[in-house]
Scaffold this active site. Structure first.
Site, PDB file in Angstrom:
ATOM      1  N   ASP A   1     -15.525  37.975  86.223  1.00  0.00           N
ATOM      2  CA  ASP A   1     -16.714  37.614  85.466  1.00  0.00           C
ATOM      3  C   ASP A   1     -17.193  38.870  84.752  1.00  0.00           C
ATOM      4  O   ASP A   1     -16.874  40.006  85.140  1.00  0.00           O
ATOM      5  CB  ASP A   1     -17.799  37.053  86.383  1.00  0.00           C
ATOM      6  CG  ASP A   1     -18.705  36.069  85.664  1.00  0.00           C
ATOM      7  OD1 ASP A   1     -18.813  36.148  84.425  1.00  0.00           O
ATOM      8  OD2 ASP A   1     -19.328  35.222  86.341  1.00  0.00           O
ATOM      9  N   CYS A   2     -17.955  38.671  83.692  1.00  0.00           N
ATOM     10  CA  CYS A   2     -18.229  39.785  82.780  1.00  0.00           C
ATOM     11  C   CYS A   2     -19.194  40.803  83.385  1.00  0.00           C
ATOM     12  O   CYS A   2     -20.317  40.458  83.758  1.00  0.00           O
ATOM     13  CB  CYS A   2     -18.747  39.249  81.451  1.00  0.00           C
ATOM     14  SG  CYS A   2     -17.495  38.251  80.629  1.00  0.00           S
TER      15      CYS A   2
END
Length: 761
Positions: free
Chosen positions: A284-285
């Site tokens: 995930d970012c």
């Protein structure tokens, strides 16, 4: 950026974000023509290996991020791995809009389609979304992988992203994931697009005081992990062969998910055999950034370089970054031997094998390359979006007022509330631009209904009700459109209360006091309806969730009887007191002491239970006679000898008959729950083991169906996470509330269907 000062021996250039869509490489006249990656007769792994063999370490290291620069020497253009399509092609970094690609079909959010209990519908939605997504990609507007679906079970009603998921039940989420991934990726051998199941694992908190998703340590028992939090991902990885999985922000039992080798290697790749196509994991970012010593993060490692090394060595293959100053640079970590050459080669190979599977190197005649603008916003997709919204609407209460004819002469309707004429709110998060947005007021006018519209409050503690009262006084019927929206629940924002917002409740009470019938239509996830159930003039309550681009039409079709409701709640509707009884950060499912437990399997005092849903007709449900009274566990296993996974072995289907004994044609969702005192105590109240949606059961008619299930649906999980088939007395309860039941026994010795890998000491 501070990290750029650390540029090491291998990578010396700044990677800039990809602005356009995918550019297919030239496999006939370009520098790749002599590379085996362009040979469509070769195996995907062989093709990807040939490409990786031509890359230097500098090239490999540069391409470990979501905004990959490509490999210019061989004509491989930049590639953005960050593309979103939870319920339609969405606005985000990897997708550009314009020209013939200025709109894409926006289906209902997963929480609404989860309420439909219609796997075929979900697969069709996945097919429609991926068809449009591939058309965007073929025209340089998107890329070939999409970060969808979100299959985390909706554990707590406060979670701001619960509407992205199909609901609270892991079995439903498994079936939903299977259908959606099949639709997204297609039948093979080439993927229409690469799907990405997220967020792995035990991710269901955005913020709770000082605890955020960036630093939350989810303390989960092995039993709960295997039984509740991971089954949807098992479906994605082991059974559906999804192309990609996203590791989550949170830690699980002290180890951040994106550096957790127990999750990403021991369970995901080894136990579930998610290695046959070299599938890849993306973070995930900024999740890898928050592994390090960043403020507000886990502080699991002392530096960003150490965090990068830990993540890659644990099994993450691509690092997404979102915030200025967080861009990962793998070179210093590699030069410091914080991850190995083998790890680097494996990560790059996995990513490019995914793109080989998606046809990036197959040339202009490759599968799905013919999809274009004519495949966007088709009438079939629009019809599907409307049908999906109608199937997912749940009738919670009806005192006989619905359906109601509203277009007769002299009839007018007061349409009150914040989402009655605000179509954007129907879409929910991670949305794109739809070809149209039909809110309830617009839909009513199209139907020829005379409307008196007044806006209403959302989160305000009080509201001026005079305009609403005036509109109601000159109307025959009042429809209130309320609940919550993405200003209340969204990514990075959880709720602290699950009560009706005070201003809205006050307005409903004022309208109900006028002596006219009030119909309440709720949007968003759930709020406690207890106060409405005691108001005598609130004659009906509908829940629509986030119904998508044609949500207004769907709601008004249900209200007026053009369509009949048959959706079922995909979550438990808790009383507002639940938030004070169950600490948000408590991940346990089973009740203990004053802790009430979670989900319909353990929580006893629901306002409306999971699976609740009324109809405009009455049904009679029966089980055909002759279903066996006893089964030998050893015989069941013997009949499945040689199966790769015993939990997938079929158990004899249950024949049911559903008769419509009312006066209106309607769909019907058959829900089969198991209950009994078998396996480890405590025993769940009941567990969904089978379901099937029947369509258009006509008045006076009956439809026969088979409820299909597997040994895994009967098994329970022990304290070590093992899936075990236990001897004992089992009872299948049909419908919610129970309409009929059938009991049977399993005899013989208990059998382990799936031996769970134990966590490190």
């Amino acid at each position: 950026m501070a990290q750029l000062a650390l540029l090491g021996l291998v990578l010396t250039t700044v990677v800039t974000p990809v602005l356009g869509g995918v550019k297919y490489p030239d496999c006939t006249g370009g520098p790749l023509k002599a590379n085996l990656v362009c040979d469509t007769s070769a195996a995907p792994a062989t093709r990807a290996s040939a490409l990786v063999a031509a890359m230097s370490n500098s090239d490999k290291l540069a391409n470990l991020v979501n905004n990959a620069p490509g490999f210019s020497k061989l004509g491989l253009s930049a590639y953005q791995w960050w593309n979103e399509a939870l319920h339609g092609v969405a606005h985000n970094r990897g997708i550009s809009w314009g020209g013939q690609f200025d709109a894409a079909t926006q289906f209902p959010q997963a929480i609404t389609t989860g309420a439909a209990f219609d796997d075929a519908l979900v697969e069709q939605i996945g097919t429609a979304i991926s068809t449009e997504a591939r058309a965007f990609a073929n025209n340089g507007r998107a890329h070939l992988d999409f970060w969808t679906p979100d299959v985390n079970p909706f554990r707590d009603p406060r979670w701001g992203r619960g509407h992205e998921t199909p609901g609270e039940d892991p079995f439903v989420n498994k079936r939903w994931a299977a259908a959606f991934v099949k639709g997204m990726q297609g039948p093979g051998p080439t993927h229409r697009v690469v799907a990405t199941c997220k967020h792995f694992a035990a991710y269901d908190l955005e913020n709770s005081g000082s605890t955020t998703r960036f630093n939350f340590n989810a303390k989960v028992s092995t039993q709960d992990l295997a039984e509740y939090y991971l089954p949807p991902f098992q479906q994605c990885a082991r059974d559906s062969k999804v192309g990609s999985i996203m590791c989550s922000y949170n830690a699980v039992n002290g180890v951040p998910a994106c550096a957790n080798s127990y999750l990403m290697d021991t369970i995901l790749r080894k136990h579930w055999n998610w290695t046959d196509e070299n599938q890849y994991v993306v973070s995930d970012c900024d999740a890898v950034y928050y592994l390090g010593n960043a403020n507000g993060g886990h502080r699991y490692k002392s530096s960003y370089a150490a965090a990068i090394g830990a993540s890659l060595e644990a099994g993450c293959d691509n690092m997404c970054w979102a915030t200025d100053g967080t861009q990962p640079n793998a070179a210093p970590a590699f030069n410091s031997k914080l991850f190995s050459q083998e790890t680097l080669d494996k990560a790059i190979l996995r990513q490019y094998q995914g793109l080989v599977k998606a046809g990036l190197f197959d040339g202009p005649n490759g599968m799905y390359r013919n999809l274009g603008a004519s495949n966007i916003n088709t009438q079939a997709a629009k019809d599907l979006a409307l049908r999906a919204a109608q199937e997912g609407i749940v009738l919670l209460k009806n005192d006989g007022i619905l359906p109601i004819a509203l277009n007769s002469s002299g009839t007018s309707v007061a349409m009150v509330g914040f989402w009655a004429n605000t179509a954007d709110k129907m879409l929910g998060g991670y949305s794109g631009s739809p070809p149209f947005k039909h809110d309830p007021v617009a839909a009513a006018k199209t139907m020829g209904i005379t409307t008196n519209f007044v806006n209403g409050p959302l989160t305000q503690s009080s509201a001026d009700t005079s305009s609403a009262v005036s509109a109601a006084q000159k109307s025959n019927v009042i429809i209130y459109f309320g609940g919550i929206d993405n200003t209340v629940e969204k990514e990075s924002q959880d709720r602290t209360s699950i009560s009706w917002p005070a201003g809205q409740l006050s307005m409903i009470q004022k309208l109900a006091g006028l002596g006219k019938p009030v119909i309440v239509v709720k949007m968003g996830t759930h709020v406690d309806d207890t106060p409405l159930l005691t108001l005598p003039n609130v004659k009906a309550i509908l829940w629509a969730g986030y119904p998508g681009q044609d949500g207004g039409t769907a709601v008004m079709n249900i209200v007026t009887g053009v369509a009949a409701p048959a959706g079922r709640l995909p979550v438990t509707m808790y009383p507002s007191s639940f938030t004070s009884q169950a600490p948000y950060t408590n991940m346990a499912l089973r009740p203990s002491g004053s802790y009430p437990g979670r989900t319909y399997r353990w929580f006893k005092d629901a306002v409306f239970p999971f699976g609740h849903g009324l109809h405009y007709t009455n049904f009679s449900v029966s089980v055909a006679s002759g279903f066996p009274a006893s089964f030998s566990i050893q015989d069941l296993l013997a009949s499945c000898k040689g199966a790769a996974y015993l939990d997938l072995c079929p158990f004899p289907s249950v024949p049911i008959a559903v008769a419509n004994v009312g006066s209106r044609s309607s769909d019907y969702v058959a829900l089969g729950f198991l209950t009994g005192q078998y396996g480890p105590a405590p025993y769940p109240i009941k567990t969904l083991a089978a379901y099937r949606r029947l369509f258009a059961v006509a008045p006076g008619q009956s439809q026969n169906a088979m409820l299909e299930w597997t040994l895994g649906n009967l098994a329970r999980v022990d304290e070590k996470g093992n899936l075990v088939l236990y001897p004992g007395r089992y009872t299948l309860l049909l419908d919610q509330p129970t309409a009929t039941n059938v009991s049977f026994s399993l005899t013989g010795a208990e059998a382990v269907l799936d031996k769970w890998p134990q966590p490190p000491a």
